[in-house]
Write a protein that holds these residues in place. Sequence first.
Motif, PDB file in Angstrom:
ATOM      1  N   TRP A  21       6.961   4.371  17.862  1.00 40.46           N
ATOM      2  CA  TRP A  21       5.929   4.638  16.819  1.00 40.46           C
ATOM      3  C   TRP A  21       4.171   4.272  17.637  1.00 40.46           C
ATOM      4  CZ3 TRP A  21       4.331   0.632  14.252  1.00 40.46           C
ATOM      5  CH2 TRP A  21       5.227  -0.829  14.589  1.00 40.46           C
ATOM      6  N   GLU A  45      12.791   6.125  14.254  1.00 37.77           N
ATOM      7  CA  GLU A  45      12.087   6.191  12.979  1.00 37.77           C
ATOM      8  C   GLU A  45      11.992   4.613  12.045  1.00 37.77           C
ATOM      9  OE1 GLU A  45      11.973  10.492  12.534  1.00 37.77           O
ATOM     10  OE2 GLU A  45      13.761   9.856  12.960  1.00 37.77           O
ATOM     11  N   GLN A  46      13.567   4.198  12.392  1.00 34.43           N
ATOM     12  CA  GLN A  46      13.848   3.673  11.161  1.00 34.43           C
ATOM     13  C   GLN A  46      13.307   2.244  11.533  1.00 34.43           C
ATOM     14  OE1 GLN A  46      18.397   1.960  12.548  1.00 34.43           O
ATOM     15  NE2 GLN A  46      18.579   1.710  10.163  1.00 34.43           N
ATOM     16  N   TRP A  49       9.982   2.608   9.697  1.00 36.79           N
ATOM     17  CA  TRP A  49      10.032   3.596   8.079  1.00 36.79           C
ATOM     18  C   TRP A  49      10.331   1.861   7.530  1.00 36.79           C
ATOM     19  CZ3 TRP A  49       8.328   6.555   4.885  1.00 36.79           C
ATOM     20  CH2 TRP A  49       8.378   8.289   5.718  1.00 36.79           C
ATOM     21  N   ARG A  50      10.627   0.949   8.009  1.00 31.03           N
ATOM     22  CA  ARG A  50      10.916  -0.429   7.663  1.00 31.03           C
ATOM     23  C   ARG A  50       9.289  -1.072   7.598  1.00 31.03           C
ATOM     24  NH1 ARG A  50      14.495  -2.272  11.762  1.00 31.03           N
ATOM     25  NH2 ARG A  50      15.963  -1.529  10.982  1.00 31.03           N
ATOM     26  N   LYS A  52       6.568   0.526   7.133  1.00 30.61           N
ATOM     27  CA  LYS A  52       5.761   1.406   6.606  1.00 30.61           C
ATOM     28  C   LYS A  52       6.854   1.584   5.539  1.00 30.61           C
ATOM     29  CE  LYS A  52       5.369   6.472   4.812  1.00 30.61           C
ATOM     30  NZ  LYS A  52       4.721   5.728   3.781  1.00 30.61           N
ATOM     31  N   THR A  53       7.450   0.806   5.358  1.00 28.77           N
ATOM     32  CA  THR A  53       7.979   0.184   3.701  1.00 28.77           C
ATOM     33  C   THR A  53       7.464  -1.020   3.479  1.00 28.77           C
ATOM     34  OG1 THR A  53       9.765   1.693   3.699  1.00 28.77           O
ATOM     35  CG2 THR A  53      10.223   0.284   2.114  1.00 28.77           C
ATOM     36  N   VAL A  61       2.597   9.775   8.064  1.00 26.18           N
ATOM     37  CA  VAL A  61       3.927   9.683   9.130  1.00 26.18           C
ATOM     38  C   VAL A  61       3.665  10.748   9.982  1.00 26.18           C
ATOM     39  CG1 VAL A  61       6.136   9.668   9.817  1.00 26.18           C
ATOM     40  CG2 VAL A  61       4.891   8.191   7.701  1.00 26.18           C
ATOM     41  N   TYR A  74       5.596  13.749   7.404  1.00 25.92           N
ATOM     42  CA  TYR A  74       7.108  13.509   6.656  1.00 25.92           C
ATOM     43  C   TYR A  74       7.174  13.605   4.995  1.00 25.92           C
ATOM     44  CZ  TYR A  74       9.684  12.116  10.655  1.00 25.92           C
ATOM     45  OH  TYR A  74      10.435  12.019  11.938  1.00 25.92           O
ATOM     46  N   HIS A  78      10.287   9.918   1.959  1.00 24.67           N
ATOM     47  CA  HIS A  78      11.556  10.158   3.624  1.00 24.67           C
ATOM     48  C   HIS A  78      11.659   8.596   3.065  1.00 24.67           C
ATOM     49  CE1 HIS A  78      13.453  11.350   6.671  1.00 24.67           C
ATOM     50  NE2 HIS A  78      13.128  10.686   7.070  1.00 24.67           N
ATOM     51  N   GLY A  79      12.873   8.687   3.713  1.00 30.31           N
ATOM     52  CA  GLY A  79      13.237   7.003   4.679  1.00 30.31           C
ATOM     53  C   GLY A  79      13.699   6.067   3.114  1.00 30.31           C
TER      54      GLY A  79
END
Length: 79
Positions: A21, A45-46, A49-50, A52-53, A61, A74, A78-79
């Motif tokens: 990513w 992705e995990q 997303w960490r 991103k969050t 995304v 997405y 999502h996530g």
Amino acid sequence: MSEGAPKFMVFRDVADGTYRWRLRSATRQTLAASESGYAEKGACEQEMWRLKTDNYPHAEVLDLTNRRSEPRSYPANHG
């Protein structure tokens, strides 16, 4: 999504086939990127997303792993 918002992109590295990513600004500067490739897309992705969050909740995304079609965005929740 806003044109000025940063974008996460999930993609496949052509050199070794792993998933990675990257986060780009609206001016296309790379702000962050995965340090290593992942054999499994979900693990990539995990990690994305960490980040991103925690730091970029409004970033878009894009899934660039399917080159035969348009990049897939997405959903915001999502996530």
